[in-house]
Design an enzyme around this catalytic site. Structure first.
Site, PDB file in Angstrom:
ATOM      1  N   CYS A   4       1.076  -1.239  -0.125  1.00 16.89           N
ATOM      2  CA  CYS A   4      -0.060   0.133   0.439  1.00 16.89           C
ATOM      3  C   CYS A   4       0.603   1.168   0.235  1.00 16.89           C
ATOM      4  O   CYS A   4       1.539   1.140   0.304  1.00 16.89           O
ATOM      5  CB  CYS A   4      -0.383   0.002   0.851  1.00 16.89           C
ATOM      6  SG  CYS A   4      -1.822   1.639   1.833  1.00 16.89           S
ATOM      7  N   CYS A  90      -7.296   2.004  -2.480  1.00 14.32           N
ATOM      8  CA  CYS A  90      -7.358   1.731  -1.060  1.00 14.32           C
ATOM      9  C   CYS A  90      -7.381   0.315  -1.018  1.00 14.32           C
ATOM     10  O   CYS A  90      -8.917  -0.069  -2.367  1.00 14.32           O
ATOM     11  CB  CYS A  90      -8.391   2.075   0.387  1.00 14.32           C
ATOM     12  SG  CYS A  90      -8.177   0.888   1.038  1.00 14.32           S
ATOM     13  N   GLN A 215     -22.077  -5.433   9.116  1.00 18.20           N
ATOM     14  CA  GLN A 215     -20.725  -5.820   8.837  1.00 18.20           C
ATOM     15  C   GLN A 215     -19.726  -5.659   7.723  1.00 18.20           C
ATOM     16  O   GLN A 215     -20.912  -6.054   6.460  1.00 18.20           O
ATOM     17  CB  GLN A 215     -20.386  -6.982   9.528  1.00 18.20           C
ATOM     18  CG  GLN A 215     -20.730  -7.451  10.695  1.00 18.20           C
ATOM     19  CD  GLN A 215     -20.415  -7.087  12.114  1.00 18.20           C
ATOM     20  OE1 GLN A 215     -19.049  -6.375  11.567  1.00 18.20           O
ATOM     21  NE2 GLN A 215     -20.008  -7.519  12.534  1.00 18.20           N
ATOM     22  N   PHE A 244     -29.499  -5.936  20.852  1.00 20.98           N
ATOM     23  CA  PHE A 244     -28.520  -4.834  19.987  1.00 20.98           C
ATOM     24  C   PHE A 244     -28.598  -5.845  18.876  1.00 20.98           C
ATOM     25  O   PHE A 244     -27.601  -6.082  18.114  1.00 20.98           O
ATOM     26  CB  PHE A 244     -27.356  -4.792  20.846  1.00 20.98           C
ATOM     27  CG  PHE A 244     -27.258  -5.090  22.333  1.00 20.98           C
ATOM     28  CD1 PHE A 244     -27.013  -3.536  22.605  1.00 20.98           C
ATOM     29  CD2 PHE A 244     -26.871  -5.882  23.287  1.00 20.98           C
ATOM     30  CE1 PHE A 244     -26.773  -2.821  23.988  1.00 20.98           C
ATOM     31  CE2 PHE A 244     -27.345  -5.382  24.302  1.00 20.98           C
ATOM     32  CZ  PHE A 244     -26.925  -3.996  24.814  1.00 20.98           C
ATOM     33  N   GLU A 271     -33.684  -3.579  19.149  1.00 17.18           N
ATOM     34  CA  GLU A 271     -32.128  -2.948  18.030  1.00 17.18           C
ATOM     35  C   GLU A 271     -33.073  -1.403  18.360  1.00 17.18           C
ATOM     36  O   GLU A 271     -33.984  -1.409  18.270  1.00 17.18           O
ATOM     37  CB  GLU A 271     -32.606  -3.406  16.878  1.00 17.18           C
ATOM     38  CG  GLU A 271     -31.554  -1.945  16.177  1.00 17.18           C
ATOM     39  CD  GLU A 271     -30.163  -1.645  16.998  1.00 17.18           C
ATOM     40  OE1 GLU A 271     -29.139  -0.754  16.785  1.00 17.18           O
ATOM     41  OE2 GLU A 271     -29.156  -2.729  16.751  1.00 17.18           O
ATOM     42  N   ASN A 317     -24.959  -8.746  21.547  1.00 15.58           N
ATOM     43  CA  ASN A 317     -24.183  -8.640  20.251  1.00 15.58           C
ATOM     44  C   ASN A 317     -24.075  -6.679  20.495  1.00 15.58           C
ATOM     45  O   ASN A 317     -24.595  -6.547  19.629  1.00 15.58           O
ATOM     46  CB  ASN A 317     -24.410  -8.478  18.844  1.00 15.58           C
ATOM     47  CG  ASN A 317     -22.990  -8.364  17.808  1.00 15.58           C
ATOM     48  OD1 ASN A 317     -21.910  -8.342  18.294  1.00 15.58           O
ATOM     49  ND2 ASN A 317     -23.380  -7.310  16.591  1.00 15.58           N
ATOM     50  N   CYS A 344     -17.417  -7.290  20.204  1.00 12.35           N
ATOM     51  CA  CYS A 344     -15.974  -7.182  18.866  1.00 12.35           C
ATOM     52  C   CYS A 344     -14.987  -5.598  19.602  1.00 12.35           C
ATOM     53  O   CYS A 344     -14.180  -4.931  19.030  1.00 12.35           O
ATOM     54  CB  CYS A 344     -17.043  -5.388  18.010  1.00 12.35           C
ATOM     55  SG  CYS A 344     -17.606  -3.964  19.052  1.00 12.35           S
TER      56      CYS A 344
END
Length: 385
Positions: A4, A90, A215, A244, A271, A317, A344
């Site tokens: 890169c 990118c 995602q 969630f 949610e 989540n 995460c």
């Protein structure tokens, strides 16, 4: 390892581990995960091999800051020194994104969308957000604007843009008037009749909609949902909550697997984002799943105020902050037989699991959703002691 030029010149260092061999990246993440749960009882814990990602071209979404001049716009990032870097090439994006960005740059000039100047607090176009569906290569494009002043010019040039980019299915203008590092505002104006981008994981239709979380690494996300589905499909579950829940990926996968054995299995998904709930409800309808409802509520508040029949399985989540001690204590007292925790942020997950004192970890797996960074996803199944 991928090459890169932006990383080599240090104009973009988002991929901080780019010089680290991929196997070493996975090892470091696995060590980090083990450190976060080192204080927990792992005597009955089964570790599954980490789910790997492609090293390039794995993202389905680009968030581009728009800077420069209207006739020569720059799409990419702006560093702390207020210097712009064009990231249209990118290597993390799909191979066709550079050509799409070239067309969008021309469109910006044709529509007279003056890039927003942070220092001068002038201009209209702040961001361009581009998302691709993996199953059909259709695209969603969002223009984040300071106001509606240039909306008519966008609409005037839209037919020409659709001729050049026929895969554009959903186009919107988002209005974000604040002079702040906020990606989007509350107002979303649809410029196309279609309002959702369809994706499909493991045969389950999922729908991407503006302002709904989805995602950004679809191959790994599909593996994450498939693992959850496989872990719960044979469990004695009649009622499950998906807290969630986002667009319903976890809940729908688990409900579909469980209803194959028991059509009476009921799913409640919670949610806070109405946009995500809209998408989740649409997915349930497309799947033909019964006894499924999604609600736009704060997940923790919903759980803490439930007095009806308790679930057998709760899926959580949460965002990076985790579920927090009040919700963990509530789940301890509610005592569903099974918990499926997706995170995460393994640091906050580790703290949450220490609060879930009535539960035993049974299975765990790392998912490399974000190669070349320290970030990753993790899924763990817990059972009531």
């Amino acid at each position: 390892m991928i090459t890169c030029p932006h990383y080599q010149t240090r104009t973009c260092t988002s991929c901080q581990w780019l010089e680290t061999p991929y196997d070493a990246q996975l090892t470091r993440k696995q060590i980090h995960l083990k450190q976060q749960i080192s204080a927990l009882d792992q005597s009955q814990l089964e570790w599954t091999t980490p789910f790997q990602s492609a090293q390039s071209g794995f993202r389905n979404k680009a968030k581009m800051v728009v800077s420069g001049a209207v006739e020569r716009p720059v799409l990419g990032i702006i560093n702390e020194q207020n210097q712009a870097t064009d990231l249209t090439d990118c290597p993390l994006y799909p191979a066709r994104f550079p050509d799409i960005f070239s067309v969008l740059k021309d469109f910006i000039g044709r529509a007279g969308l003056v890039p927003y100047n942070i220092a001068k607090q002038k201009g209209e176009l702040k961001y361009i957000l581009l998302t691709e569906s993996r199953i059909n290569q259709k695209l969603m494009l969002r223009f984040v604007l300071r106001s509606e002043a240039k909306l008519r010019l966008i609409q005037r040039e839209l037919a020409g843009l659709l001729t050049k980019l026929p895969d554009l299915t959903v186009i919107t203008a988002n209005v974000q008037p604040q002079h702040a590092a906020i990606l989007e505002g509350e107002k979303e104006i649809f410029l196309t009749e279609q309002q959702v981008l369809e994706e499909r994981f493991n045969g389950i239709p999922l729908f991407i909609r503006p302002q709904g979380f989805f995602q950004t690494n679809p191959v790994v996300a599909e593996g994450l949902y498939a693992t959850a589905q496989n872990w719960v499909k044979d469990l004695p579950v009649n009622r499950l909550w998906d807290l969630f829940c986002g667009v319903g990926g976890f809940g729908l996968h688990c409900a579909a697997a469980l209803q194959a054995n028991n059509p009476d299995v009921a799913l409640t998904g919670i949610e806070i984002s109405p946009s995500a709930v809209y998408s989740a409800t649409l997915s349930a309808q497309k799947c033909g799943l019964k006894n499924v409802r999604f609600q736009s509520l704060d997940a923790a508040n919903f759980a803490l105020n439930q007095d009806d029949d308790k679930p057998d399985l709760v899926i959580v989540n949460p965002p990076r902050r985790g579920i927090g001690k009040p919700l963990a204590e509530f789940l301890n007292n509610l005592r569903p037989q099974f918990l499926l925790y997706s995170s995460c942020n393994a640091v906050t997950m580790g703290k949450d699991l220490q609060s879930l004192t009535h539960y035993q970890m049974r299975k765990i797996r790392l998912f490399d959703m974000f190669p070349h960074t320290a970030h990753y996803e993790v899924l763990t199944l817990l059972t009531l002691k």
